[in-house]
Design an enzyme around this catalytic site. Structure first.
Site, short mmCIF file in Angstrom:
data_model
loop_
_atom_site.label_atom_id
_atom_site.label_comp_id
_atom_site.label_asym_id
_atom_site.label_seq_id
_atom_site.Cartn_x
_atom_site.Cartn_y
_atom_site.Cartn_z
N ASP A 46 0.84 -1.20 0.00
CA ASP A 46 0.00 0.00 0.00
C ASP A 46 0.88 1.26 0.00
O ASP A 46 0.37 2.38 -0.03
CB ASP A 46 -1.02 -0.01 1.16
CG ASP A 46 -0.37 -0.02 2.52
OD1 ASP A 46 0.88 -0.06 2.61
OD2 ASP A 46 -1.12 0.00 3.53
N SER A 47 2.21 1.07 -0.04
CA SER A 47 3.12 2.19 -0.30
C SER A 47 2.86 2.77 -1.68
O SER A 47 3.38 3.83 -2.02
CB SER A 47 4.58 1.72 -0.20
OG SER A 47 4.78 0.55 -0.97
N ASP A 85 -1.05 -6.42 -0.47
CA ASP A 85 -1.10 -5.76 0.84
C ASP A 85 -2.53 -5.30 1.12
O ASP A 85 -3.09 -4.51 0.35
CB ASP A 85 -0.16 -4.53 0.75
CG ASP A 85 0.32 -4.08 2.10
OD1 ASP A 85 0.00 -4.72 3.11
OD2 ASP A 85 1.05 -3.06 2.13
N LYS A 115 -0.93 -9.56 2.81
CA LYS A 115 -0.21 -9.06 3.98
C LYS A 115 -1.16 -8.22 4.84
O LYS A 115 -1.96 -7.46 4.31
CB LYS A 115 1.01 -8.21 3.57
CG LYS A 115 1.78 -7.67 4.79
CD LYS A 115 3.12 -7.08 4.41
CE LYS A 115 3.04 -5.68 3.87
NZ LYS A 115 2.43 -4.70 4.80
N GLU A 117 -1.28 -5.83 8.54
CA GLU A 117 -0.53 -5.17 9.62
C GLU A 117 -1.17 -5.49 10.97
O GLU A 117 -2.39 -5.56 11.09
CB GLU A 117 -0.54 -3.65 9.41
CG GLU A 117 0.27 -3.22 8.20
CD GLU A 117 0.37 -1.70 8.06
OE1 GLU A 117 -0.01 -0.97 9.00
OE2 GLU A 117 0.83 -1.26 6.99
N GLU A 184 9.19 -4.08 10.71
CA GLU A 184 9.52 -2.75 10.17
C GLU A 184 9.92 -1.78 11.29
O GLU A 184 9.24 -1.70 12.33
CB GLU A 184 8.32 -2.18 9.39
CG GLU A 184 8.58 -0.76 8.88
CD GLU A 184 7.66 -0.29 7.78
OE1 GLU A 184 6.81 -1.08 7.31
OE2 GLU A 184 7.79 0.88 7.39
O1 KIV Z 1 3.47 -1.04 1.66
C1 KIV Z 1 4.61 -1.52 1.60
O2 KIV Z 1 5.33 -1.33 0.62
C2 KIV Z 1 5.07 -2.31 2.73
C3 KIV Z 1 6.48 -2.77 2.75
C4 KIV Z 1 7.47 -1.71 2.65
C5 KIV Z 1 6.76 -3.70 3.85
O3 KIV Z 1 4.31 -2.58 3.60
#
Ligand code: KIV
Length: 267
Positions: A46-47, A85, A115, A117, A184
């Protein structure tokens, strides 16, 4: 082509002491380049909110946007394991919603895992998603979707109580059945302790060299994103500079009339 990377293969890599290389990808072209280069895991993070959408946090990223980017990356991936994510609000509201939304990453996005959190509070959610056959990668420490609780992007686990909480979180992620976990923004000795205590692989970002694998945001390590550079980011190339130079040459050639030349014209 080396064999397809699978979830069991990632778990075996820890047992065999082979480090796991992970990068983010949000589209077909990048996914293809990273896959061809031999990356083990492609994370559609989600980056995307920061490096593609230009937002100042990951919180506004939607499920539809994440599935769109996952689908695009899936088309460029042949060998790597593709992990989607789950964005803010797609898994925190109820376990039922989390299950449906996790499933969409596989059925619509072409991902092979998701993924999530959070540690202890996410135990039941992780369990439920894993039970329906969707592999889960956990994520503890500096979890960007909790940025307002932390009051900024600050290293976590700096005192005894915070360290113990992060260890409990990591153990809960493993107990829930996750196949791996992102650590992280935590001190390297804490990441080392967690890596020793867990049987699933730890993937570090800003967590030092003792993790079983490492992840970076691809735009950071390629030098494409320079709005801010955290200490843990290593720039392997200055693609922003290289791209800027190429664009300047194009502009100059168009202006002076040397592009297109005969070679780039039809007869
Ligand atoms: O959103 C993302 O890119 C991440 C990673 C950097 C672990 O969660």
């Amino acid at each position: 082509m080396a064999e397809k990377v699978t979830v069991p293969e990632i778990v075996k890599m820890k047992q065999a002491g082979r480090k796991i290389a992970v990068l983010t990808a949000y589209d077909y072209c990048f996914a293809r380049i990273l896959d061809d280069a031999g990356i083990d895991i492609l994370l559609v993070g989600d980056s995307v909110g920061s490096v593609i959408q230009g937002r100042d946090s990951t919180l506004p990223v939607t499920l539809e946007e994440m599935i769109y980017h996952t689908r695009a990356a899936a088309r460029g991936r042949k060998r790597a394991l593709l992990v989607g994510d789950m964005p803010f609000l797609s898994y925190q509201v109820s376990v039922e919603e989390a299950k449906r939304n996790a499933g969409r990453f596989l059925s619509e996005g072409g991902a092979e895992a998701v993924k999530i959190e959070g540690g202890e509070p996410m135990l039941k959610t992780i369990e439920a998603i894993v039970e329906m056959g969707v592999p889960v990668m956990g994520h503890v420490g500096l979890t960007p979707q909790s940025i307002h609780r932390f009051g900024g992007y600050k290293v976590q686990g700096k005192n005894k109580e915070a360290r113990e909480r992060i260890v409990r979180d990591a153990l809960a992620v493993e107990e829930g059945g996750a196949f791996s976990i992102v650590l992280e923004g935590i001190p390297l000795d804490l990441a080392e302790e967690i890596t020793k205590r867990l049987s699933i692989p730890t993937i570090g970002i800003g967590a030092g060299m003792h993790c079983d694998g490492q992840v970076l945001v691809v735009h950071d390590m390629l030098g494409l994103f320079d709005m801010y550079t955290p200490k843990f980011v290593k720039r392997y190339v200055d693609l922003k500079g290289i791209m800027g130079d190429a664009v300047k040459r194009f502009i100059a050639e168009v202006r002076e009339g040397s592009f297109p030349d005969d070679e780039h014209s039809f007869h």
